[in-house]
Design a protein around this motif. Sequence first.
Motif, short mmCIF file in Angstrom:
data_model
loop_
_atom_site.label_atom_id
_atom_site.label_comp_id
_atom_site.label_asym_id
_atom_site.label_seq_id
_atom_site.Cartn_x
_atom_site.Cartn_y
_atom_site.Cartn_z
N UNK A 1 -31.90 -37.71 23.87
CA UNK A 1 -30.39 -37.64 23.74
C UNK A 1 -29.79 -36.32 22.69
N UNK A 2 -28.87 -36.39 23.33
CA UNK A 2 -28.19 -34.88 23.33
C UNK A 2 -27.39 -35.78 21.42
N UNK A 3 -27.08 -34.15 20.69
CA UNK A 3 -26.12 -34.64 19.63
C UNK A 3 -24.90 -34.61 19.96
N UNK A 4 -24.05 -35.34 19.64
CA UNK A 4 -22.75 -34.98 19.69
C UNK A 4 -21.77 -33.92 19.35
N UNK A 5 -22.60 -33.00 18.44
CA UNK A 5 -21.97 -31.60 18.56
C UNK A 5 -22.30 -30.56 20.10
N UNK A 6 -23.14 -30.92 20.98
CA UNK A 6 -22.48 -30.34 22.42
C UNK A 6 -21.41 -30.61 22.71
N UNK A 7 -20.45 -31.91 22.56
CA UNK A 7 -19.70 -32.42 23.28
C UNK A 7 -17.88 -30.13 23.10
N UNK A 8 -18.87 -30.25 21.71
CA UNK A 8 -17.76 -29.54 21.25
C UNK A 8 -18.16 -27.78 21.84
N UNK A 9 -18.99 -27.62 21.93
CA UNK A 9 -19.53 -25.76 22.29
C UNK A 9 -19.03 -25.46 23.06
N UNK A 10 -18.28 -25.96 24.22
CA UNK A 10 -16.63 -25.99 25.06
C UNK A 10 -14.84 -25.83 24.83
N UNK A 11 -15.27 -26.76 23.10
CA UNK A 11 -13.88 -26.69 22.46
C UNK A 11 -12.46 -25.58 22.61
N UNK A 12 -11.89 -25.71 22.97
CA UNK A 12 -10.97 -24.81 22.82
C UNK A 12 -10.22 -23.84 21.52
N UNK A 13 -10.88 -24.95 19.72
CA UNK A 13 -10.75 -24.34 18.85
C UNK A 13 -12.32 -23.64 18.40
N UNK A 14 -11.93 -22.25 18.56
CA UNK A 14 -12.92 -21.78 18.23
C UNK A 14 -13.68 -21.81 16.48
N UNK A 15 -13.52 -22.09 15.98
CA UNK A 15 -13.66 -23.27 14.75
C UNK A 15 -14.71 -23.62 15.38
N UNK A 16 -13.89 -24.82 15.92
CA UNK A 16 -15.20 -25.49 16.35
C UNK A 16 -16.04 -25.51 17.28
N UNK A 17 -16.06 -25.29 17.87
CA UNK A 17 -17.48 -24.83 18.77
C UNK A 17 -18.41 -23.96 18.12
N UNK A 18 -17.75 -22.78 17.15
CA UNK A 18 -19.10 -22.23 15.92
C UNK A 18 -19.68 -23.05 15.23
N UNK A 19 -18.84 -23.97 14.78
CA UNK A 19 -19.67 -25.39 13.59
C UNK A 19 -20.40 -25.90 14.70
N UNK A 20 -20.05 -26.19 16.20
CA UNK A 20 -21.15 -26.80 16.94
C UNK A 20 -22.33 -26.16 16.79
N UNK A 21 -22.25 -25.38 17.25
CA UNK A 21 -23.98 -23.78 17.70
C UNK A 21 -24.14 -24.15 16.33
N UNK A 22 -23.78 -24.00 14.77
CA UNK A 22 -24.54 -23.80 13.79
C UNK A 22 -24.79 -25.11 13.53
N UNK A 23 -24.74 -26.45 13.90
CA UNK A 23 -24.79 -27.59 13.69
C UNK A 23 -26.21 -28.17 14.17
N UNK A 24 -25.70 -27.43 16.09
CA UNK A 24 -26.85 -27.88 16.47
C UNK A 24 -28.41 -26.99 16.27
N UNK A 25 -28.26 -25.91 15.70
CA UNK A 25 -29.48 -25.33 14.78
C UNK A 25 -30.44 -25.79 13.91
N UNK A 26 -28.66 -26.24 13.11
CA UNK A 26 -29.76 -27.26 11.83
C UNK A 26 -29.89 -28.18 12.30
N UNK A 27 -29.65 -28.89 13.83
CA UNK A 27 -30.64 -30.59 14.16
C UNK A 27 -31.86 -29.91 14.06
N UNK A 28 -31.70 -28.78 15.66
CA UNK A 28 -33.19 -28.34 15.80
C UNK A 28 -33.90 -29.56 16.54
N UNK A 29 -33.11 -29.60 17.63
CA UNK A 29 -33.63 -30.68 18.93
C UNK A 29 -33.47 -29.95 19.97
#
Length: 341
Positions: A1-29
């Motif tokens: 199952x994908x993490x909810x942060x994947x939904x923010x990878x294409x967010x219009x807000x640049x800060x949201x996108x970058x946070x999502x990337x960092x979160x997914x690396x932190x989750x390491x799934x």
Amino acid sequence: MRHPATLRLNHKDERQRRRAVRKLFEVDDSNNLDSFVPLLEDSDQWYREKAMEAIIKWAGIDDSRIVNKLSNSNYVEQRVLASKMALRLGQEKIAIIEKLCDDEEISVRISGWEAKFEFNDDKIGDLVLEGMDSRDKIIRKIAINKLSEVDEIDPGIIIKALNDKSYSVRNAALEIIRKDSKLSKMDSFDTYLLRISTENTIKEISSVIKILAKKSLYDLEMKGKVLSWSESESVEITDSLISTLREIKWWQIKDLKEHMYEKSSDIFVTRLLRGNKESVATEIRIKILSDSKRSESMRARLIEDLVGRPVDEESLEIIKKISISENLVLSTVAKEFLIEY
């Protein structure tokens, strides 16, 4: 199952996108890997690099679709990555790597060939032959270097490399011969090595010397080459010759002692005799110091090189005579030596 942060990878807000990337690396799934794939085509290099990082981190044997995408990318760095990631796949890797070996970019072709050698480690001999037909000198060099991993080396491949138009390929072949005691003793290469020693660069000549000079004890042609090389004023050639001669009984090379008395370069004679404790070295040194045929500077160097070393009685007597001679340079050097002694 994908993490909810994947939904923010294409967010219009640049800060949201970058946070999502960092979160997914932190989750390491690894289940989140597919969400990174679209980022390979992002206009922002940072996201493309993060997508590649995710692939390196999580891609496995079942991800041939992703590796295929990398291999067809417009970005060179992604195609290079494809060759590395293909090694994680099953049979699918063969077609991907073969395609990358023919890529329009040299860096991709190199990476493709390195991968090809890695997964075909049981067929290295055949691959070396194939690699030697490459239009790229660096790939031909990679192929020749792989011979060091082969149990039985085909001399024909080495000869082909020695005839290569590229210096780097020829030099790689010379290193293979020099490091393999069995190959270095073979006569099959002598004709090609001798040609290199007369037609090519000082660096190549130096490599050839390290192979051929040892044969001068029993081969008259090689003996003649050693005498000729001993006349060189090149530091690189002289150093290669001396380091090789010191591995054998160099004084048994026919005519070498006589050559040193008159024709060998100053740099060769002084460096070969320096620190040499063999009685023959003392004999040569004594004759040169007693004979004015050699240059003043060379004779002075021979005396200076004795400072701090044991000196036989005959050499000491000769130096004493020189110290009271009319030759100002030599007498000065001799006097300074005697003070130190």
